[in-house]
Design an enzyme around this catalytic site. Sequence first.
Site: not given
Length: 300
Positions: A14-15, A206, A208, A239, A248
């Site tokens: 997803r990310d 989370h 990055h 993002c 990430n």
Amino acid sequence: MRIIDVNIREVGPRDGLQNEKEIVSTEAKIEWVNQLVKTGLPYIELTSFVHPKWIPALADASEVVKGVKKKEHVTFGALVPNEHGLERALEAGIDEIAVFLSTSETHNQKNINKTIDDTIPVLKKVVREAKSAGKSVRGYVSTVFGCPYEGAVNVDKVLSISSQLMEMGVNEISLGDTIGVATPNQVVETVKKVSGHIPLTNIAFHPHDTSGTALANVYAAYILGVRAFDGSVGGLGGCPYAKGATGNLATEDMIYMFNGMKVETGVDLEQITACAVWIQKRLKRTLPSHRLQVAIAQKR
């Protein structure tokens, strides 16, 4: 049976893929996720149920969720922005719902075209309906350590947003370094502040790696007692609404560090690195993961 010390949340499908120019086919996504399942990961975030015009790379959300092979030991999650997204996610058969809220008013507006105050009632409905459907819910807090539009973020704002999500009924708060500007001292300050009001067992981190400090930040959070960490295979990510926010933290780099610390993740380093090699070939570009590049160099 191995006792797991930390829980790794894989968010690459997803990310990671949401920010890629090279659109990965539905079939390839499903094949990749099926490979990830075999690594021992306990959680994989598959996709996002947003309108395709916002994130075309994830337009096949329902097909991906329905196509992957379900395993008892793996929870499949998906990000949803509203009730319509929730309906689609539930119909597809997702295990866990994720919602998101920014600490930054400008970032929230750029991300979902709503103010924070207007977003909260929407999320309350999503969380309530997801819980009524028997689903667990993650709550992402974005721009915790800095915003690309507003700069530094007050830690009291982070606590306020996190607390509101917990009051809605989310099971886990994921504190996001959305643009990768955090340093270990900031992580310590923020985790101490938030964990004074929310149990550490309900907090995830989370990171990055925009500034190269992601692993150091994970270590700082681990020392304070955080035991859930988000990673993205290959270091995929970024993002769409934050210029310069690179990938990430690579899941395999994090696994390597924890292995060296004798911290059990339950994830096979060799297998997950192979998953990174596989997706790099599909994307036709070099990914930032250190373990990935080591693995490729050793095969030459």
